[in-house]
Motif scaffolding. Structure first.
Motif, PDB file in Angstrom:
ATOM      1  N   ALA A 148      57.944 -73.932  34.450  1.00 22.55           N
ATOM      2  CA  ALA A 148      58.157 -74.556  33.144  1.00 22.55           C
ATOM      3  C   ALA A 148      59.611 -74.437  32.721  1.00 22.55           C
ATOM      4  O   ALA A 148      60.210 -75.374  32.178  1.00 22.55           O
ATOM      5  CB  ALA A 148      57.242 -73.899  32.108  1.00 22.55           C
ATOM      6  N   ALA A 160      58.153 -78.949  28.594  1.00 24.35           N
ATOM      7  CA  ALA A 160      57.126 -78.287  29.397  1.00 24.35           C
ATOM      8  C   ALA A 160      56.280 -77.370  28.517  1.00 24.35           C
ATOM      9  O   ALA A 160      56.729 -76.906  27.469  1.00 24.35           O
ATOM     10  CB  ALA A 160      57.785 -77.449  30.506  1.00 24.35           C
ATOM     11  N   THR A 161      55.044 -77.161  28.945  1.00 21.07           N
ATOM     12  CA  THR A 161      54.227 -76.102  28.346  1.00 21.07           C
ATOM     13  C   THR A 161      53.667 -75.252  29.466  1.00 21.07           C
ATOM     14  O   THR A 161      53.512 -75.725  30.600  1.00 21.07           O
ATOM     15  CB  THR A 161      53.044 -76.642  27.515  1.00 21.07           C
ATOM     16  OG1 THR A 161      52.096 -77.243  28.410  1.00 21.07           O
ATOM     17  CG2 THR A 161      53.491 -77.668  26.496  1.00 21.07           C
ATOM     18  N   HIS A 162      53.371 -74.020  29.112  1.00 23.32           N
ATOM     19  CA  HIS A 162      52.773 -73.119  30.094  1.00 23.32           C
ATOM     20  C   HIS A 162      51.647 -72.358  29.420  1.00 23.32           C
ATOM     21  O   HIS A 162      51.802 -71.886  28.302  1.00 23.32           O
ATOM     22  CB  HIS A 162      53.828 -72.127  30.604  1.00 23.32           C
ATOM     23  CG  HIS A 162      53.239 -71.025  31.425  1.00 23.32           C
ATOM     24  ND1 HIS A 162      53.109 -69.738  30.963  1.00 23.32           N
ATOM     25  CD2 HIS A 162      52.729 -71.031  32.676  1.00 23.32           C
ATOM     26  CE1 HIS A 162      52.541 -68.990  31.887  1.00 23.32           C
ATOM     27  NE2 HIS A 162      52.301 -69.743  32.940  1.00 23.32           N
ATOM     28  N   PRO A 170      48.810 -79.542  24.779  1.00 14.43           N
ATOM     29  CA  PRO A 170      49.612 -78.684  25.662  1.00 14.43           C
ATOM     30  C   PRO A 170      48.871 -78.126  26.865  1.00 14.43           C
ATOM     31  O   PRO A 170      49.505 -77.551  27.746  1.00 14.43           O
ATOM     32  CB  PRO A 170      50.021 -77.547  24.728  1.00 14.43           C
ATOM     33  CG  PRO A 170      48.899 -77.462  23.741  1.00 14.43           C
ATOM     34  CD  PRO A 170      48.367 -78.858  23.564  1.00 14.43           C
ATOM     35  N   LEU A 187      61.755 -71.825  26.753  1.00 17.82           N
ATOM     36  CA  LEU A 187      60.298 -71.714  26.857  1.00 17.82           C
ATOM     37  C   LEU A 187      59.851 -70.515  26.028  1.00 17.82           C
ATOM     38  O   LEU A 187      60.192 -69.383  26.333  1.00 17.82           O
ATOM     39  CB  LEU A 187      59.887 -71.519  28.320  1.00 17.82           C
ATOM     40  CG  LEU A 187      58.382 -71.617  28.604  1.00 17.82           C
ATOM     41  CD1 LEU A 187      57.888 -73.043  28.443  1.00 17.82           C
ATOM     42  CD2 LEU A 187      58.069 -71.106  30.015  1.00 17.82           C
ATOM     43  N   ILE A 194      45.091 -71.275  21.227  1.00 17.83           N
ATOM     44  CA  ILE A 194      45.894 -72.093  22.151  1.00 17.83           C
ATOM     45  C   ILE A 194      47.350 -72.110  21.692  1.00 17.83           C
ATOM     46  O   ILE A 194      48.276 -71.862  22.478  1.00 17.83           O
ATOM     47  CB  ILE A 194      45.346 -73.535  22.226  1.00 17.83           C
ATOM     48  CG1 ILE A 194      43.910 -73.524  22.763  1.00 17.83           C
ATOM     49  CG2 ILE A 194      46.241 -74.395  23.120  1.00 17.83           C
ATOM     50  CD1 ILE A 194      43.240 -74.890  22.718  1.00 17.83           C
ATOM     51  N   HIS A 207      49.009 -68.700  22.356  1.00 20.37           N
ATOM     52  CA  HIS A 207      49.235 -68.252  23.728  1.00 20.37           C
ATOM     53  C   HIS A 207      50.046 -69.210  24.574  1.00 20.37           C
ATOM     54  O   HIS A 207      50.568 -68.829  25.626  1.00 20.37           O
ATOM     55  CB  HIS A 207      47.885 -67.985  24.410  1.00 20.37           C
ATOM     56  CG  HIS A 207      47.348 -66.615  24.108  1.00 20.37           C
ATOM     57  ND1 HIS A 207      46.025 -66.287  24.263  1.00 20.37           N
ATOM     58  CD2 HIS A 207      47.961 -65.496  23.658  1.00 20.37           C
ATOM     59  CE1 HIS A 207      45.854 -65.010  23.931  1.00 20.37           C
ATOM     60  NE2 HIS A 207      47.005 -64.529  23.546  1.00 20.37           N
ATOM     61  N   THR A 208      50.129 -70.458  24.178  1.00 22.92           N
ATOM     62  CA  THR A 208      50.853 -71.426  25.000  1.00 22.92           C
ATOM     63  C   THR A 208      52.360 -71.209  24.887  1.00 22.92           C
ATOM     64  O   THR A 208      52.877 -70.927  23.812  1.00 22.92           O
ATOM     65  CB  THR A 208      50.507 -72.855  24.546  1.00 22.92           C
ATOM     66  OG1 THR A 208      49.102 -73.041  24.680  1.00 22.92           O
ATOM     67  CG2 THR A 208      51.228 -73.891  25.406  1.00 22.92           C
ATOM     68  N   ARG A 209      53.012 -71.344  26.052  1.00 24.55           N
ATOM     69  CA  ARG A 209      54.474 -71.374  26.044  1.00 24.55           C
ATOM     70  C   ARG A 209      54.910 -72.825  26.032  1.00 24.55           C
ATOM     71  O   ARG A 209      54.350 -73.652  26.746  1.00 24.55           O
ATOM     72  CB  ARG A 209      55.039 -70.662  27.277  1.00 24.55           C
ATOM     73  CG  ARG A 209      54.779 -69.180  27.261  1.00 24.55           C
ATOM     74  CD  ARG A 209      55.482 -68.479  28.411  1.00 24.55           C
ATOM     75  NE  ARG A 209      55.235 -67.036  28.339  1.00 24.55           N
ATOM     76  CZ  ARG A 209      54.154 -66.435  28.844  1.00 24.55           C
ATOM     77  NH1 ARG A 209      53.246 -67.148  29.481  1.00 24.55           N
ATOM     78  NH2 ARG A 209      54.002 -65.138  28.725  1.00 24.55           N
ATOM     79  N   GLU A 210      55.939 -73.116  25.245  1.00 28.49           N
ATOM     80  CA  GLU A 210      56.399 -74.497  25.131  1.00 28.49           C
ATOM     81  C   GLU A 210      57.905 -74.529  25.081  1.00 28.49           C
ATOM     82  O   GLU A 210      58.540 -73.574  24.614  1.00 28.49           O
ATOM     83  CB  GLU A 210      55.881 -75.113  23.818  1.00 28.49           C
ATOM     84  CG  GLU A 210      54.593 -75.860  23.953  1.00 28.49           C
ATOM     85  CD  GLU A 210      54.302 -76.667  22.704  1.00 28.49           C
ATOM     86  OE1 GLU A 210      54.721 -77.825  22.629  1.00 28.49           O
ATOM     87  OE2 GLU A 210      53.653 -76.093  21.802  1.00 28.49           O
ATOM     88  N   SER A 211      58.452 -75.671  25.490  1.00 27.45           N
ATOM     89  CA  SER A 211      59.891 -75.834  25.322  1.00 27.45           C
ATOM     90  C   SER A 211      60.183 -76.157  23.864  1.00 27.45           C
ATOM     91  O   SER A 211      59.597 -77.078  23.298  1.00 27.45           O
ATOM     92  CB  SER A 211      60.417 -76.943  26.233  1.00 27.45           C
ATOM     93  OG  SER A 211      59.544 -78.049  26.210  1.00 27.45           O
ATOM     94  N   ILE A 231      45.987 -77.349  16.482  1.00 25.14           N
ATOM     95  CA  ILE A 231      46.003 -77.853  17.859  1.00 25.14           C
ATOM     96  C   ILE A 231      45.290 -79.203  17.961  1.00 25.14           C
ATOM     97  O   ILE A 231      45.695 -80.078  18.734  1.00 25.14           O
ATOM     98  CB  ILE A 231      45.387 -76.813  18.822  1.00 25.14           C
ATOM     99  CG1 ILE A 231      45.542 -77.249  20.277  1.00 25.14           C
ATOM    100  CG2 ILE A 231      43.924 -76.562  18.517  1.00 25.14           C
ATOM    101  CD1 ILE A 231      46.983 -77.291  20.763  1.00 25.14           C
ATOM    102  N   ARG A 235      47.349 -82.313  17.544  1.00 24.84           N
ATOM    103  CA  ARG A 235      48.162 -82.810  18.670  1.00 24.84           C
ATOM    104  C   ARG A 235      47.341 -83.709  19.586  1.00 24.84           C
ATOM    105  O   ARG A 235      47.823 -84.742  20.059  1.00 24.84           O
ATOM    106  CB  ARG A 235      48.719 -81.620  19.454  1.00 24.84           C
ATOM    107  CG  ARG A 235      49.686 -80.827  18.635  1.00 24.84           C
ATOM    108  CD  ARG A 235      50.186 -79.634  19.380  1.00 24.84           C
ATOM    109  NE  ARG A 235      51.074 -80.011  20.491  1.00 24.84           N
ATOM    110  CZ  ARG A 235      51.738 -79.122  21.203  1.00 24.84           C
ATOM    111  NH1 ARG A 235      51.610 -77.838  20.945  1.00 24.84           N
ATOM    112  NH2 ARG A 235      52.523 -79.516  22.179  1.00 24.84           N
TER     113      ARG A 235
END
Lengths: 284, 177, 380, 274
Positions: free
Chosen positions: B24, B34-36, B63, C6, C172, C175-179, C281, C284
């Motif tokens: 990502a 990007a998402t992870h 996501p 991220l 969600i 815990h989600t990683r995002e740019s 969430i 989205r």
């Protein structure tokens, strides 16, 4: 006939005239026709130490010692002695306590600096046992009559009310045993004590406003809830709840400034001002 | 749509989550979004571990991965668990040691775990070896950006080893096919 | 301009808090919110702040309130069961007017429920969880970037209105990683401090904007703080007029400023035939579904509140005049849908898409729903 | 010596507590301690929970926080961590501190946060009307134990010693001088300090158990007093029941005193100004 044998305990500290008082009691009983036996302890216990005298009377007396929970009357010349001996009084018996000298030496660290330990006085002891209690100020009464040493006669006057013999025997005993020249004052003291015995409420009338003594006792009556803690803990019995249930000052002269009433008032309603403050003002 | 979804599934200790984050981050380095996401809770302890990466040129809406483009399987348990979920058009990379006889023809098989062992002496670099394979197999990310992302993510003292693992992974492609 | 990076949702929450000036965190571990605590303990010591892990969630919010009364910007974070335990002190913070931020990373419930599954089941608890009448400010971010932004906003609103502000998002988002590109400069609001003679200080004075200036313990103002109904000095009262005035003021200081607080994203709503109402969430997925619906010729639109309480009733009323149908999609068995129905006042048909099984609502789900509703709409 | 009313919100008096309730004595002793230590009035924070004891905070002219039932130690923890320069004192009761708030109390002790907790034990719930408390003796009557309490009761000091409190003391509300001295010691003690003040509830406990009014209950306390420390110990000359054993757990004085690291939260090092 032990059933008809009655007992009296006299207790005080050395110098208070306990032994003389015991002799007067014994003499009065003999004059009234009783068989009596008396025992006393003194010697090591003179001048500040504990002194007591047991007297038993009746048609025929075997032992001079008053058994526990049997005495008709306890005459305590001092508060701690009252507590020490109260177990000897029978249920429904009488306790006569002098208020003047009830603060034992061990109770205060240093009165002048107001570091006084509360000594744990518990008047409920007497109420629990359903005792006839007479708290008297014998020394003051004797002083007013002209000789503080007649205090023991005041006490005997109160004690007499509970002994069941005619006052004439008491007065005859006093006349014959007190030092020459003090007969009149001792008889007057006896009669004064006799009057106290019949009174129900404290002799002095509480003053809601307070009055000048060595220490100024101020009561904030709008905060006071008349819970009676202060009057119960005051070692000098300066405070009392009156017949209307309101707190008042009985004797501000006796206040030693120990501040127990102030420190133990849950309502911040009492303040004790020391005499020092007045002196500074006067000198300034 | 330019959205791509990649899942790296394996066993705990294979570095699967780290590999997903690196992928990502490499995507972000190359100007994409990007998402992870990963699995939390009891599922993440012990056996299975999973790392999902969504890469897009535009802002990413939802996501999570829900229509995989690529699935990398690095353990037996992961194979059992994720194989049945696949669409026919999902590409699959499977580790040689856990590929059963029934592995479909669309799957490509590489000795990912064995390579990790030979590079690092353990399995910790398995995910990074898999990234090397992925870089060669699909054009999500260019090799230099991926090297940069690996270098930035792993601890300094393991940097050289992980870069070796990445090169070894890239080297597997072509060697086997 | 900062670079994209991220970032995980819970990490963004911690970053936002510190950026907003947070210097106290008190919390208790609970999935899926624990990541916030784990980040705060890294950030706070370097930001002149203090971190403490308390013995439970009740104590956590109590410590936060204590710290706020001492002048700190303070927060806590929790999830489901912990949020239930915090209700007592949310009410206290409302009554005593103590600024603080509470983050609830929602998981499946009731009770222990589904600890690692997403949910939107705490929407009504965030509004009405504590006992008694009270106002509430609740923000609902839907992405990692919004978690950062709305956490900052939560602190600003808390300071501005002297009240607890709640941020809710689901597992969600947490815990989600995002740019994300974190903004360089932020507008920061600080509480209005008491000034002047301490003797004249009235900690709960009735002021024109309804928010009295605040003193901190130790600043030379001696005052009393209580959860009992109280007068302007902050002391308990049983005077019904005084108590009534207090409650009214606590309400109106928020309700009279709805324009300042309410924040709604609308998307393609102006010419829409049907709208989808979603937050967090689900918002989205809904946005993606709306775009795909538009691509297939369906005039769909989106209403996505970023402030869920106070409820954006006016936005709903306006949309209801425009569209025939409003689809309410939420990860619970029907919480905000009642508010939407009430606000729409019969002007539009309300269709619920309600699920509480721990599974996320994907864009595909919602697109299928939109397509069905559109088909029904065309066949009266 | 300052007039003690300097520390009192005089306009709020008289307070709400019943006649003969010794809680007011405890407040006074605390104010005396504050005066003896010459603490800055603006830097004292009093934190209370819910109950009769906790009402005391409203009458003390400091920064005062009347929180929620049982949670005072948690409020105080946040307050102290945010403002370490404040002297933070918690006033709580036996129900507040040992039942609903027991968890917060023992954890504050365990952490050794530098606050002082005064727990006023009157053996019953007073504010709510005389229900049984965790300290109600077995056999005692309360409105929820009409036939006598069957549960065992807590020994608060033993509990706090077990929890690691670095200063533990018990004093009797009947002994204001000792109480003030111990309170001053507790406030100056570095770390968590706990004082159990044995108080009374004449209105409920006294009435239900025929223990007399406030005056009787208060003076009877001294007969149970066995001092373990302090110069006053030797001075007690009257004991209500001199030959019988004192009730268990009634030892008074400072029971525990040790110095161990103070909890100040996780924070940066001391600010380096250079």
């Amino acid at each position: 006939m032990t059933d008809e044998t009655k007992g009296l305990v006299l207790a005080g500290v050395g110098g208070q005239g306990v032994i003389l008082a015991g002799m007067i009691v014994a003499d009065a009983m003999v004059r009234a026709g009783h068989d009596i036996k008396q025992s006393e302890v003194h010697g090591m216990a003179q001048r500040g130490g504990s002194v007591f005298s047991h007297i038993r009377w009746g048609p025929g007396v075997d032992s001079p010692l008053v058994p526990r929970a049997s005495a008709e009357v306890l005459a305590a010349f001092e508060w701690a002695e009252a507590i020490r001996w109260v177990d000897y009084v029978r249920e429904g018996g009488a306790v006569v306590v002098d208020l003047r000298t009830i603060v034992p030496p061990g109770a205060c660290d240093d009165r002048r600096n107001w570091t006084t330990a509360y000594p744990g006085i518990d008047p409920e002891l007497f109420l629990d046992r359903q005792l006839k209690t007479r708290l008297i100020d014998a020394s003051s009464t004797a002083s007013e009559l002209g000789n503080i040493r007649a205090a023991n006669s005041v006490i005997l006057g109160t004690v007499a009310a509970f002994c069941g013999i005619d006052d004439s025997h008491w007065e005859a005993a006093i006349e014959s045993l007190v030092p020459r020249g003090t007969e009149e004052i001792n008889l007057a003291a006896f009669r004064a004590g006799r009057e106290v015995a019949d009174a129900q409420a404290p002799a002095a009338t509480p003053s809601p406003e307070g009055f000048a003594g060595p220490h100024q006792i101020d009561i904030n009556h709008s905060w006071c809830k008349d819970c009676d803690i202060c009057s119960r803990v005051c070692p000098e019995y300066c405070l009392a709840i009156d017949n209307n249930g309101k707190l008042g000052i009985v004797d501000s002269d006796a206040c030693t400034g120990c501040r127990l009433c102030e420190l133990l008032c849950p309502d911040f309603a009492i303040s004790i001002r020391p005499p020092m403050a007045e002196a500074v003002t006067t000198n300034g | 749509m330019s959205r791509s979804e990649i899942r790296i599934a394996g066993a705990g200790g294979q570095g699967v989550v780290t590999a997903g984050r690196i992928l990502a981050e490499a995507a972000i380095l190359s100007g994409k979004t990007a998402t992870h996401s990963q699995v939390y809770g009891p599922q993440s302890r012990g056996g299975a571990s999973r790392s999902d990466v969504v890469i897009d040129t535009a802002e990413i809406g939802f996501p999570l991965a829900y229509n995989l483009d690529l699935l990398i399987i690095l353990s037996d348990e992961a194979y059992t668990k994720y194989r049945p979920e696949l669409d026919d058009d999902t590409r699959m990379i499977v580790d040689r040691d856990c590929a059963p006889d029934s592995t479909p023809g669309s799957a490509t098989i590489f000795p990912v775990v064995a390579t990790a062992r030979s590079v690092s002496g353990g399995v910790l670099a398995t995910g990074v070896v898999a990234l090397g394979v992925l870089q060669q197999v699909a054009d999500f990310i260019d090799a230099d950006t991926l090297r940069q992302a690996v270098g930035a993510r792993v601890p300094a003292k393991f940097k050289a080893m992980n870069l070796d693992a990445l090169e070894a992974g890239m080297g597997l492609v072509g060697a086997t096919t | 301009m900062a670079e994209a990076q991220l970032v995980q949702g819970n990490e963004a929450c911690a970053l936002g808090a510190v950026a907003a000036g947070c210097n106290f965190y008190g919390g208790y571990p609970i999935t899926p919110s624990s990541g916030i605590a784990e980040q705060m303990v890294r950030f706070l010591p370097g930001a002149d702040g203090v971190f403490v892990q308390m013995e439970d969630e009740i104590a956590s919010l109590a410590a936060v309130i204590g710290a706020s009364l001492a002048g700190s910007k303070a927060m806590t974070a929790t999830s489901g069961p912990g949020f239930s335990l915090m209700q007592e002190h949310i009410g206290y913070a409302v009554m005593a007017e103590v600024p603080c931020v509470i983050v609830n990373v929602m998981r499946g419930g009731p009770s222990t429920g589904m600890p690692t599954s997403p949910s939107q089941g705490d929407m009504m608890q965030a509004r009405w969880g504590t006992h008694g009448d009270h106002s509430a400010i609740v923000l609902a971010p839907s992405s990692v970037g919004e978690v950062y932004e709305l956490t900052v906003r939560a602190f600003n609103l808390a300071e501005r209105f002297r009240t607890p502000v709640i941020v809710v998002y689901d597992e969600i988002v947490g815990h989600t990683r995002e740019s994300v590109v974190l903004p360089d400069a932020l507008e920061i609001t600080d509480r209005v401090r008491a000034e002047g003679d301490p003797e004249e200080f009235r900690p709960k004075a009735i002021t024109p904007n309804g928010v009295p200036p605040q003193a901190a313990f130790g600043d030379g103002y001696r005052f009393h703080v209580t959860g009992l109904a109280h007068d302007e000095r902050g002391f308990p009262t049983e005077d019904s007029q005084v108590a009534g005035a207090l409650l009214t003021r606590l309400h109106s200081k928020v309700d009279d400023h709805e324009d300042e607080i309410v924040d709604v994203e609308t998307f393609m709503i102006d010419d829409a035939d049907l709208a989808i109402f979603a937050y967090g969430i689900v918002g989205r997925s809904a946005r993606e579904a709306v775009m795909e619906a538009r691509a297939s010729g369906i005039k769909a639109g989106l209403i996505r509140p970023r402030t869920v309480w106070p409820f954006p009733a006016e936005h709903i009323a306006r949309a209801a005049e425009q569209v025939d149908t409003i689809i309410v999609a939420e990860m619970n068995l029907g919480q905000m849908i009642g508010e939407v129905e009430r606000a729409a006042q019969g002007q539009a048909e309300i269709v619920g898409h309600l699920r509480a099984d721990g599974e996320p609502m994907t864009p595909a789900h919602l697109l299928a729903l939109i397509t069905n509703v559109e088909a029904d709409r065309k066949q009266p | 010596m300052t007039d003690i009313k300097t520390y009192l919100r005089e306009w709020a008096m008289p307070h709400v507590l019943c006649p003969g309730c010794a809680h007011g004595i405890v407040l006074r002793s605390f104010l005396e301690a504050v005066d003896q230590l010459q603490l800055e009035q603006d830097k004292v924070a009093m934190v209370a929970g819910i109950g009769c004891s906790s009402r005391l905070a409203g009458y003390a002219d400091f920064c005062t926080l009347h929180g929620t039932h049982g949670r005072a130690p948690a409020f105080a923890t946040g307050l102290k961590l945010a403002r370490p320069e404040l002297d933070v004192v918690v006033v709580t009761g036996d129900g507040d501190g040992l039942a609903i708030g027991g968890n917060h109390l023992i954890h504050a002790a365990r952490r050794n946060i530098d606050i002082t907790v005064m727990l006023l034990n009157n053996s019953i719930y007073g504010m709510t009307g005389g229900q049984a408390a965790p300290t109600t003796p077995q056999g005692a009557v309360a409105s929820t134990t009409p036939s006598g309490n069957t549960e065992a009761s807590f020994d608060a000091c033993a509990l706090l010693q077990g929890a690691g409190a670095s200063f533990v003391a018990r004093v009797l509300a009947a002994n204001p001088i000792e109480m003030t001295k111990v309170m001053a010691d507790a406030i100056t003690h570095p770390g968590f300090s706990f004082i159990e003040v044995v108080s009374d509830c004449p209105e409920y406990f006294g009435r239900y158990n025929k223990a007399g009014g406030g005056a009787e209950m208060l003076v009877s306390l001294t007969s149970r007093d066995v001092a373990v420390a302090g110069p006053l110990a030797a001075k007690r000359f009257v004991n209500h029941v001199p030959s019988s054993e004192p009730p268990p757990g009634m030892d008074t004085g400072v029971l525990q005193r040790e110095v161990r690291p103070i909890f100040s939260g996780i924070r940066g090092g001391d600010t380096d100004e250079s």
